[in-house]
Design an enzyme around this catalytic site. Structure first.
Site, PDB file in Angstrom:
ATOM      1  N   PHE A   1     -12.182  -3.546   5.002  1.00  0.00           N
ATOM      2  CA  PHE A   1     -11.278  -2.897   5.655  1.00  0.00           C
ATOM      3  C   PHE A   1     -11.362  -3.132   7.146  1.00  0.00           C
ATOM      4  O   PHE A   1     -12.214  -2.588   7.881  1.00  0.00           O
ATOM      5  CB  PHE A   1     -11.425  -1.437   5.423  1.00  0.00           C
ATOM      6  CG  PHE A   1     -10.818  -0.809   4.341  1.00  0.00           C
ATOM      7  CD1 PHE A   1     -10.107  -1.618   3.271  1.00  0.00           C
ATOM      8  CD2 PHE A   1     -11.343   0.351   3.836  1.00  0.00           C
ATOM      9  CE1 PHE A   1      -9.789  -0.951   2.150  1.00  0.00           C
ATOM     10  CE2 PHE A   1     -10.943   1.098   2.425  1.00  0.00           C
ATOM     11  CZ  PHE A   1     -10.100   0.234   1.830  1.00  0.00           C
TER      12      PHE A   1
ATOM     13  N   THR B   1     -13.708  -1.577  -3.619  1.00  0.00           N
ATOM     14  CA  THR B   1     -13.029  -1.016  -2.477  1.00  0.00           C
ATOM     15  C   THR B   1     -13.857  -0.461  -1.647  1.00  0.00           C
ATOM     16  O   THR B   1     -15.230  -0.344  -1.859  1.00  0.00           O
ATOM     17  CB  THR B   1     -11.750  -0.157  -2.961  1.00  0.00           C
ATOM     18  OG1 THR B   1     -11.247   0.304  -1.652  1.00  0.00           O
ATOM     19  CG2 THR B   1     -12.560   1.150  -3.601  1.00  0.00           C
TER      20      THR B   1
ATOM     21  N   LYS C   1     -10.666   0.154  -9.898  1.00  0.00           N
ATOM     22  CA  LYS C   1     -11.374   0.281  -8.655  1.00  0.00           C
ATOM     23  C   LYS C   1     -12.653   1.016  -8.634  1.00  0.00           C
ATOM     24  O   LYS C   1     -12.742   2.257  -8.976  1.00  0.00           O
ATOM     25  CB  LYS C   1     -10.172   0.792  -7.735  1.00  0.00           C
ATOM     26  CG  LYS C   1     -10.266   0.227  -6.369  1.00  0.00           C
ATOM     27  CD  LYS C   1      -8.838   0.181  -5.566  1.00  0.00           C
ATOM     28  CE  LYS C   1      -8.191   1.422  -5.711  1.00  0.00           C
ATOM     29  NZ  LYS C   1      -6.996   1.348  -4.443  1.00  0.00           N
TER      30      LYS C   1
ATOM     31  N   GLU D   1      -8.341   3.835  -9.565  1.00  0.00           N
ATOM     32  CA  GLU D   1      -9.729   4.097  -9.360  1.00  0.00           C
ATOM     33  C   GLU D   1     -10.418   4.962 -10.211  1.00  0.00           C
ATOM     34  O   GLU D   1      -9.888   5.813 -10.949  1.00  0.00           O
ATOM     35  CB  GLU D   1      -9.370   4.736  -8.004  1.00  0.00           C
ATOM     36  CG  GLU D   1     -10.701   4.881  -7.207  1.00  0.00           C
ATOM     37  CD  GLU D   1     -10.436   4.447  -5.602  1.00  0.00           C
ATOM     38  OE1 GLU D   1      -9.608   4.018  -5.291  1.00  0.00           O
ATOM     39  OE2 GLU D   1     -11.357   4.915  -4.870  1.00  0.00           O
TER      40      GLU D   1
ATOM     41  N   ASP E   1       0.843  -1.303   0.121  1.00  0.00           N
ATOM     42  CA  ASP E   1       0.033  -0.082   0.239  1.00  0.00           C
ATOM     43  C   ASP E   1       0.863   1.236  -0.041  1.00  0.00           C
ATOM     44  O   ASP E   1       1.190   1.752   1.004  1.00  0.00           O
ATOM     45  CB  ASP E   1      -0.730  -0.167   1.254  1.00  0.00           C
ATOM     46  CG  ASP E   1      -2.279   0.598   1.044  1.00  0.00           C
ATOM     47  OD1 ASP E   1      -2.567   1.135  -0.214  1.00  0.00           O
ATOM     48  OD2 ASP E   1      -3.153   0.589   1.941  1.00  0.00           O
TER      49      ASP E   1
HETATM   50  C1  LIG Z   1      -7.618  -3.254  -4.517  1.00  0.00           C
HETATM   51  O1  LIG Z   1      -7.677  -1.935  -3.561  1.00  0.00           O
HETATM   52  C2  LIG Z   1      -7.575  -1.958  -2.399  1.00  0.00           C
HETATM   53  C3  LIG Z   1      -8.167  -0.800  -1.650  1.00  0.00           C
HETATM   54  O2  LIG Z   1      -7.861   0.556  -2.203  1.00  0.00           O
HETATM   55  C4  LIG Z   1      -6.000  -1.805  -2.243  1.00  0.00           C
HETATM   56  O3  LIG Z   1      -5.399  -1.571  -1.183  1.00  0.00           O
HETATM   57  C5  LIG Z   1      -5.613  -3.255  -2.986  1.00  0.00           C
HETATM   58  O4  LIG Z   1      -4.329  -3.524  -3.015  1.00  0.00           O
HETATM   59  C6  LIG Z   1      -6.017  -3.266  -4.380  1.00  0.00           C
HETATM   60  N1  LIG Z   1      -5.728  -4.630  -4.780  1.00  0.00           N
HETATM   61  C7  LIG Z   1      -4.951  -4.717  -5.902  1.00  0.00           C
HETATM   62  C8  LIG Z   1      -4.641  -6.199  -6.404  1.00  0.00           C
HETATM   63  O5  LIG Z   1      -4.653  -3.663  -6.405  1.00  0.00           O
END
Ligand SMILES: *[C@@H]1O[C@H](CO)[C@@H](O)[C@H](O)[C@H]1NC(C)=O
Ligand SMILES: *[C@@H]1O[C@H](CO)[C@@H](O)[C@H](O)[C@H]1NC(C)=O
Length: 407
Positions: A254, A232, A208, A172, A81
């Protein structure tokens, strides 16, 4: 935790036979080696762990020490992240990180960063938007020009990340369209088109969308076109079930923010990790997917100390309590905590067959009406989803201000 919703759903819908489907994820599990055990001069007695940081990853000292991070990565695919190219790059080099993500905050941070690489992305996004939406006489729909610039900036950042990780990168759709299915679909198609223009195939990208009914329906349309989606801001079982029924590729629940809500609500200072309401909520979603053979990946993100931040080592409580779930997104600080924790702390807590067997939910089919009715009863979901959308809207507005200055 009580799930009155479940009871209502069970009572109102015809139960389909519970077929326990063995789930074999289409993605592969990566085995990572953070420590070079070939250098015997360190031997087994040296248990000095390697802290991963932007500068030390390539210089990992050798040791037979095995970290919680390595063991976790054997059972759960891990993703980072961070929207910082250098951070993602250094973690990707460990072989540990499969996926990466962008979000309105990361994109806005990139726009404000000032570093030459990000500046280049921003000016490219601005000139692209001008080329595509403006003429000599000016930009007839300034709002559209800004939207294109915003999406192109996200794509420019995403395309850098695609080069760093072997897996997928999420991008996103404008959070302000969270309640507009049709426009979300259009923006998603346009983002995929921008990726294609710079040579990134759509199978490296996840679109997203926020976990609103409208966002989930946008995912249904996009998935049918072969565009894979990441739903998400998932805080409730209802959102997860709707996403699976729409055949979304992945959801991001979450657990940490669900825990926040319950702590505030109940005044409870701490929970044992296995009784953490965020952990239980994610387990319930995962169990439902596996029991009814939905291929939707359960990929939690957002972590809090179940037992409370004053308890030493509690920062990874929720992560350890969900060890074994399909995938997880973990911020750099917690990847680091896991890398200095011994492997023996990781005990697989989640696996497909056991989860499927533990699922008490029926495979009810949601409609817009039934979803709306149940959603009204889901206060945690309502409050946290709104909070999440509002926060990203603020970031999006900041980004737009920055972009206006660049035109
Ligand atoms: C999907 O979205 C979430 C929330 O923003 C993020 O943390 C996650 O890494 C994303 N998954 C991928 C595979 O990119
Ligand atoms: C092994 O590790 C020690 C301590 O870091 C280092 O001095 C030595 O050069 C390493 N040897 C090899 C062959 O990498």
């Amino acid at each position: 935790m009580k799930f009155p919703l479940l009871t209502i759903v069970a009572a109102l819908t015809a139960l389909s036979p519970a077929s326990v489907a063995a789930f074999s994820p289409s993605h592969h599990a990566t085995t990572i080696k953070l420590y070079d055990i070939s250098n015997t001069s360190w031997g087994i007695s040296s248990r000095t762990p390697v802290r991963i940081s932007a500068t030390t990853t390539s210089k990992a000292p050798t040791s037979l020490y095995i970290s919680a991070l390595e063991t976790l990565a054997d059972m759960t695919i891990l993703s980072i992240d961070s929207g910082d190219i250098d951070t993602v790059s250094s973690y990707a080099k460990t072989g540990l990180i499969t996926d990466a993500t962008t979000n309105p905050l990361f994109v806005s941070q990139a726009a404000a960063n000032g570093d030459v690489r990000y500046e280049a992305m921003v000016s490219d996004a601005v000139s692209y938007a001008k080329r595509v939406t403006c003429t000599e006489g000016g930009c007839p729909v300034p709002e559209e020009t800004l939207n294109v610039a915003m999406d192109k900036l996200a794509v420019n950042l995403g395309r850098e990340l695609v080069n760093l990780v072997p897996g997928r990168v999420s991008t996103e759709v404008d959070i302000r369209l969270s309640y507009d299915t049709q426009r979300s679909v259009e923006r998603a198609r346009s983002i995929i088109g921008m990726y294609k223009e710079c040579g990134v195939p759509s199978n490296r990208i996840l679109i997203k969308l926020a976990g609103t009914w409208e966002g989930v329906q946008a995912a249904r349309i996009l998935e049918a076109e072969g565009i894979q989606c990441n739903i998400t801001l998932v805080f409730s079982f209802l959102q997860a079930a709707a996403s699976a029924q729409a055949k979304a590729y992945l959801i991001s629940p979450f657990p940490g923010r669900i825990l926040d809500w319950h702590k505030k609500q109940s005044g409870t200072a701490g929970y044992s990790p296995d009784a953490d309401p965020g952990v239980l909520a994610v387990k319930r979603m995962y169990a439902y997917f596996r029991k009814f053979g939905y291929n939707t990946i359960c990929m939690p993100a957002s972590w809090r100390p179940s037992r409370g931040s004053e308890v030493l080592g509690s920062d990874v409580d929720e992560i350890l309590a969900l060890a074994g779930v399909d995938e997880m997104t973990i911020p750099p600080s917690l990847l680091n905590s896991l890398s200095i924790l011994e492997s023996t702390n990781v005990v697989r807590k989640v696996e497909p067959m056991g989860a499927a067997a533990s699922c008490n939910d029926p495979d009810f089919k949601l409609t817009e009406e039934s979803y709306a009715a149940y959603w009204k009863t889901d206060v945690c979901g309502q409050e946290k989803l709104k909070e999440g959308i509002d926060a990203f809207t603020v970031e999006t507005e900041k980004l737009i201000k920055i972009l206006i200055d660049k035109f």
